[in-house]
Write a protein that holds these residues in place. Structure first.
Motif, PDB file in Angstrom:
ATOM      1  N   ARG A  50       0.819  -1.215   0.000  1.00  0.00           N
ATOM      2  CA  ARG A  50       0.000   0.000   0.000  1.00  0.00           C
ATOM      3  C   ARG A  50       0.850   1.261   0.000  1.00  0.00           C
ATOM      4  NH1 ARG A  50      -3.222  -2.419   4.083  1.00  0.00           N
ATOM      5  NH2 ARG A  50      -2.632  -0.789   5.568  1.00  0.00           N
ATOM      6  N   HIS A  51       2.023   1.184   0.598  1.00  0.00           N
ATOM      7  CA  HIS A  51       2.892   2.357   0.694  1.00  0.00           C
ATOM      8  C   HIS A  51       4.013   2.342  -0.342  1.00  0.00           C
ATOM      9  CE1 HIS A  51       1.197   4.099   4.420  1.00  0.00           C
ATOM     10  NE2 HIS A  51       0.858   2.843   4.652  1.00  0.00           N
ATOM     11  N   ASP A  52       3.989   1.335  -1.212  1.00  0.00           N
ATOM     12  CA  ASP A  52       4.967   1.235  -2.290  1.00  0.00           C
ATOM     13  C   ASP A  52       6.401   1.254  -1.754  1.00  0.00           C
ATOM     14  OD1 ASP A  52       5.755   0.924  -4.929  1.00  0.00           O
ATOM     15  OD2 ASP A  52       5.838   3.088  -5.309  1.00  0.00           O
ATOM     16  N   VAL A  53       6.629   0.450  -0.712  1.00  0.00           N
ATOM     17  CA  VAL A  53       7.965   0.306  -0.141  1.00  0.00           C
ATOM     18  C   VAL A  53       8.293  -1.183  -0.051  1.00  0.00           C
ATOM     19  CG1 VAL A  53       7.836   2.452   1.171  1.00  0.00           C
ATOM     20  CG2 VAL A  53       7.108   0.293   2.244  1.00  0.00           C
ATOM     21  N   ALA A  54       9.533  -1.479   0.241  1.00  0.00           N
ATOM     22  CA  ALA A  54       9.976  -2.864   0.331  1.00  0.00           C
ATOM     23  C   ALA A  54       9.780  -3.416   1.735  1.00  0.00           C
ATOM     24  CB  ALA A  54      11.449  -2.965  -0.053  1.00  0.00           C
ATOM     25  N   VAL A  55       9.653  -4.734   1.794  1.00  0.00           N
ATOM     26  CA  VAL A  55       9.794  -5.451   3.062  1.00  0.00           C
ATOM     27  C   VAL A  55      11.265  -5.826   3.192  1.00  0.00           C
ATOM     28  CG1 VAL A  55       9.190  -7.520   4.375  1.00  0.00           C
ATOM     29  CG2 VAL A  55       7.458  -6.376   2.970  1.00  0.00           C
ATOM     30  N   SER A  56      11.840  -5.551   4.356  1.00  0.00           N
ATOM     31  CA  SER A  56      13.247  -5.842   4.585  1.00  0.00           C
ATOM     32  C   SER A  56      13.408  -6.851   5.708  1.00  0.00           C
ATOM     33  CB  SER A  56      14.012  -4.559   4.944  1.00  0.00           C
ATOM     34  OG  SER A  56      13.974  -3.623   3.889  1.00  0.00           O
ATOM     35  N   VAL A  57      14.382  -7.731   5.560  1.00  0.00           N
ATOM     36  CA  VAL A  57      14.725  -8.696   6.609  1.00  0.00           C
ATOM     37  C   VAL A  57      16.238  -8.705   6.748  1.00  0.00           C
ATOM     38  CG1 VAL A  57      12.702 -10.140   6.112  1.00  0.00           C
ATOM     39  CG2 VAL A  57      14.890 -10.670   5.038  1.00  0.00           C
ATOM     40  N   PRO A  58      16.760  -9.057   7.919  1.00  0.00           N
ATOM     41  CA  PRO A  58      18.219  -9.148   8.060  1.00  0.00           C
ATOM     42  C   PRO A  58      18.803 -10.086   7.020  1.00  0.00           C
ATOM     43  CG  PRO A  58      17.158  -9.236  10.201  1.00  0.00           C
ATOM     44  CD  PRO A  58      16.056  -9.316   9.189  1.00  0.00           C
ATOM     45  N   GLU A  59      19.961  -9.729   6.492  1.00  0.00           N
ATOM     46  CA  GLU A  59      20.531 -10.475   5.370  1.00  0.00           C
ATOM     47  C   GLU A  59      20.843 -11.926   5.706  1.00  0.00           C
ATOM     48  OE1 GLU A  59      24.183  -8.840   4.093  1.00  0.00           O
ATOM     49  OE2 GLU A  59      25.145  -8.942   6.064  1.00  0.00           O
ATOM     50  N   TRP A  60      21.025 -12.253   6.991  1.00  0.00           N
ATOM     51  CA  TRP A  60      21.403 -13.605   7.388  1.00  0.00           C
ATOM     52  C   TRP A  60      20.199 -14.506   7.642  1.00  0.00           C
ATOM     53  CZ3 TRP A  60      19.278 -14.040  12.186  1.00  0.00           C
ATOM     54  CH2 TRP A  60      19.106 -12.854  12.920  1.00  0.00           C
TER      55      TRP A  60
END
Length: 207
Positions: A86-96
């Motif tokens: 809805r906000h046109d942004v990414a979901v982020s998770v720790p790289e590991w």
């Protein structure tokens, strides 16, 4: 952005404002009291392990422009992708992390060290085949975000402690004792708004 059109989502009722963001419990009737948070920073608003609710987008817009949605625990993918879309942004998770990545439909952005444009550092707390969890730390702002390992529900706490370690853990993860927060944001129960360092130390002593 507004989500005022009628939906099947619960109403946003149990909201707590604090110096640096808001916290909410989308389903306050649940025994698990699943909490979510929005961090208002100079780099925008970061939404943490969120559950959706009617009225949420308006509350987020009051804080600023949403910069991203972050999932800190593998069982907390929740409504992250719907809110991010809805906000046109990414979901982020720790790289590991692998477990959270597998539970998301899309390909999340990797987090490495910090939430971009903020004072929040991302630190590995638990990394096993069954449990992956990161903490977010803003030392300058006195805020520690621990969404699963710590909680304030009776099942977490010993005696009169205000916060405690998840009952599924035999002992607290290494590193928690190093933090001296004023505020501790949790994923189950009401967050600790003051004197967090003292309350955390008591919880770790009781563990």
């Amino acid at each position: 952005m507004s989500d005022d059109e009628p939906t099947g989502r619960p109403s946003l009722e149990a909201v707590t404002e604090w110096d640096g963001g808001i916290s909410w419990v989308a389903h306050p009737e649940e025994d698990a009291m699943r909490g979510s948070h929005a961090l208002a920073t100079e780099g925008g608003v970061w939404v943490v392990d969120p559950l959706d609710a009617d009225g949420l987008d308006d509350r987020l817009s009051d804080l600023g422009e949403v910069a991203g949605v972050v999932v800190t625990h593998d069982r907390h993918t929740r409504d992250a992708e719907a809110i991010a879309a809805r906000h046109d942004v990414a979901v982020s998770v720790p790289e590991w992390t692998d477990l959270a990545r597998e539970k998301l439909d899309g390909d999340p952005e990797p987090l490495d060290g910090e939430l971009a444009g903020t004072n929040y550092e991302v630190h590995r707390l638990i990394d096993t085949d069954e449990w992956e969890e990161a903490v977010l730390v803003d030392e300058a702002g006195g805020t520690l975000v621990v969404m699963e390992t710590l909680g304030t529900l009776p099942g977490f706490c010993e005696g009169d402690d205000d916060i405690g370690v998840h009952p599924a853990l035999d002992e607290a993860p290494d590193g928690l004792a190093d933090y001296r927060p004023e505020r501790i944001l949790v994923g189950h129960g009401e967050s600790v708004s003051e004197d967090g360092a003292t309350k955390l130390a008591a919880a770790l002593d009781a563990d």
